[in-house]
Enzyme design. Structure first.
Site, PDB file in Angstrom:
ATOM      1  N   TYR A   1       0.865  -1.175   0.000  1.00  0.00           N
ATOM      2  CA  TYR A   1       0.000   0.000   0.000  1.00  0.00           C
ATOM      3  C   TYR A   1       0.901   1.225   0.000  1.00  0.00           C
ATOM      4  CZ  TYR A   1      -3.325   3.536   1.663  1.00  0.00           C
ATOM      5  OH  TYR A   1      -4.106   4.658   1.800  1.00  0.00           O
TER       6      TYR A   1
ATOM      7  N   ASP B   1       9.452   3.075  -0.917  1.00  0.00           N
ATOM      8  CA  ASP B   1       8.463   3.711  -0.051  1.00  0.00           C
ATOM      9  C   ASP B   1       8.778   3.344   1.402  1.00  0.00           C
ATOM     10  OD1 ASP B   1       6.328   4.520   1.440  1.00  0.00           O
ATOM     11  OD2 ASP B   1       4.792   3.678   0.122  1.00  0.00           O
TER      12      ASP B   1
ATOM     13  N   LYS C   1       5.066   9.883   8.228  1.00  0.00           N
ATOM     14  CA  LYS C   1       4.852   9.436   9.606  1.00  0.00           C
ATOM     15  C   LYS C   1       5.894   9.962  10.600  1.00  0.00           C
ATOM     16  CE  LYS C   1       2.329   5.448   7.851  1.00  0.00           C
ATOM     17  NZ  LYS C   1       0.984   5.167   8.194  1.00  0.00           N
TER      18      LYS C   1
HETATM   19  N1  PMP Z   1       3.158   4.375   2.063  1.00  0.00           N
HETATM   20  C1  PMP Z   1       3.059   3.442   3.019  1.00  0.00           C
HETATM   21  C2  PMP Z   1       4.035   2.321   3.034  1.00  0.00           C
HETATM   22  C3  PMP Z   1       2.068   3.542   3.991  1.00  0.00           C
HETATM   23  O1  PMP Z   1       1.970   2.593   4.934  1.00  0.00           O
HETATM   24  C4  PMP Z   1       1.184   4.640   3.960  1.00  0.00           C
HETATM   25  C5  PMP Z   1       0.093   4.821   4.997  1.00  0.00           C
HETATM   26  N2  PMP Z   1      -0.101   3.834   5.893  1.00  0.00           N
HETATM   27  C6  PMP Z   1       1.319   5.588   2.942  1.00  0.00           C
HETATM   28  C7  PMP Z   1       2.322   5.429   2.008  1.00  0.00           C
HETATM   29  C8  PMP Z   1       0.410   6.777   2.874  1.00  0.00           C
HETATM   30  O2  PMP Z   1       0.682   7.656   3.885  1.00  0.00           O
HETATM   31  P1  PMP Z   1      -0.451   8.684   4.400  1.00  0.00           P
HETATM   32  O3  PMP Z   1      -1.485   7.864   5.089  1.00  0.00           O
HETATM   33  O4  PMP Z   1       0.315   9.625   5.290  1.00  0.00           O
HETATM   34  O5  PMP Z   1      -0.987   9.374   3.205  1.00  0.00           O
END
Ligand code: PMP
Length: 431
Positions: free
Chosen positions: A144, A238, A266
């Site tokens: 994700y 990511d 985060k």
């Molecule tokens: N990349 C990863 C690996 C994530 O786990 C997440 C959110 N859990 C995101 C991108 C998206 O981040 P956000 O919820 O801050 O938009």
């Protein structure tokens, strides 16, 4: 455990907010429950409006690493607020956080801040397309990367297939440029690359966190990098969850890879809305106003988020031993929990790395999408409810990482192990 006030609030919320929540998984739908409402948080604990205490293994989905309401962080934020909450203009702290990130991640030479992880991955993909002049994206099934249109795509059965959108509202015309490979199955990446010549980038979580924790097999990430390099495909790592969590330089440091672009989020905002993407200088220079790939944000580099991030990153930089502590505490818990599972006949596997772990209800090792997807979700639902009644909050879905902070100490680990003993005893005898 009484949750009357939470239930009343949830009822009210559903009249005003779709499903009562501002992000879907918070609705507890996949475990057939309704959410509690948080009044405050401190250290490793959440406190709800009914006065219940929960040991928190969600930790704002990985945004929290120092523990909730860390005293030093709170005073840094208070001080920052006194200086104004948003400028929409340059300020020195932007340079300071950029320097901290560049120092920690040798693959990043230039970076931009955003307001979320989704914005970071979305921008990284646009940049990769702009830089290479190609359209295709490779992603792994089960990874994700935020709710970006092109990334809300999963595979049909089989190996490399054209993507179909996972969500209504994503045009097939867009989704068809997303090719889906299987994590830990390098041949699926090779097949896609052989078949399609229009690929701009491959985006991956170096350690999967969004099917639960799934570790890359020996050299898998290095092979992925090699294939990308051979074919002129940009590698986007990511690290929105893993960056500054699995170690100070992220998973790319642990596994020795050198991505073209890295996405962060985060932790780097200390619990405030933030994201970042950065990478090789010549690629990042394709961004406007230097180049023609447009990307922007009113609140990008927000002074409160940035100063909270600086405090957090400096703390982590100067207390590296806490990564060892977080790893050791998880290892300790893992050994005991697996013994308890065996004793009570509960089929259970635990995948873990520093700062995060997932317990899967399965009788086989979980190392790819397929082995994760076939876990016993009913058993997880029962586990989740039993644990909540014990005052322990795990994510309301089998397919998430349990997140550990610096405040998950021996006391918290013991409480967790004791609760596993009770919960698995109950689950073992009811099956
Ligand atoms: N990349 C990863 C690996 C994530 O786990 C997440 C959110 N859990 C995101 C991108 C998206 O981040 P956000 O919820 O801050 O938009």
């Amino acid at each position: 455990m009484n949750r009357d006030k939470s239930e009343a609030l949830f009822k009210k919320a559903t009249n005003l907010i779709p499903a009562g929540v501002n992000s879907p998984v918070r609705a507890f739908k996949s475990v057939n429950d309704s959410p509690f409402y948080v009044k405050k948080a401190k250290g490793a604990y959440l406190y709800d409006v009914d006065g219940n205490e929960y040991l928190d293994y969600v930790s704002s989905w990985g945004a929290i690493i120092l523990g909730h309401a860390d005293r030093g962080l709170v005073s840094a934020i208070k001080k920052a607020v006194e200086d104004g909450t948003s400028y929409g203009a340059c300020h020195p702290a932007e340079i300071e956080i950029a320097q901290l990130i560049v120092d920690a991640f040798p693959s990043i030479e230039l970076l931009r801040l955003t307001s979320s992880g989704t914005e970071a991955t979305m921008s990284a993909i646009r940049l990769a397309r702009g830089f290479t002049g190609k359209r295709g994206i490779i992603k792994f099934r089960g990874c994700y990367h935020g709710h970006v249109d092109s990334l809300l795509v999963k595979a049909g059965s089989g190996l490399a297939t054209f993507g179909t959108p996972d969500s209504d509202g994503v045009p097939e015309d867009l989704a068809k440029h997303t090719y889906v490979a299987e994590f830990n199955h390098i041949e699926t990446v090779k097949n896609i690359i052989q078949e399609h010549k229009d690929i701009a980038c491959l985006i991956m979580e170096p350690i999967m966190g969004n099917m639960g924790v799934i570790l890359p097999e020996e050299k898998f990430l290095n092979y992925v990098q090699e294939l990308c390099q051979q074919s002129g495909i940009l590698l986007i790592c990511d690290e929105v969850i893993t960056g500054f969590r699995v170690t100070y330089g992220g998973a790319q440091h642990v596994y020795g890879i050198d991505p073209d672009i890295t996405c962060l989020g985060k932790i780097i905002g200390g619990g405030f809305a933030i994201g970042a993407f950065g990478g090789k200088r010549k690629i990042m220079q394709a961004l406007a106003p230097l180049g023609n790939t447009y990307q922007a944000g009113t609140l990008s580099g927000n002074p409160i988020a940035v100063r909270a991030g600086i405090y957090t990153l400096q703390y982590l930089r100067d207390h590296r031993d806490m990564y060892d502590q977080m790893r050791q505490r998880i290892e300790m818990a893992k050994d005991s929990i697996l013994r308890i599972a065996t004793k009570h006949g509960v089929p259970y596997r635990i995948n873990s790395t520093t700062g995060m772990f997932t317990g899967f209800f399965s009788d086989r090792d979980v190392n790819d999408y397929e082995s994760a997807a076939t876990c016993d979700k009913k058993a997880y639902e029962s586990f989740f409810k039993h644990m909540l009644a014990e005052g322990i909050f795990f994510a309301p879905s089998q397919f998430e990482a349990s997140i550990v902070t610096m405040c998950h100490k021996e006391r918290e680990i013991s409480k967790t192990i004791n609760s596993y003993e009770k919960v698995f005893k109950a689950m073992g005898s009811s099956s």
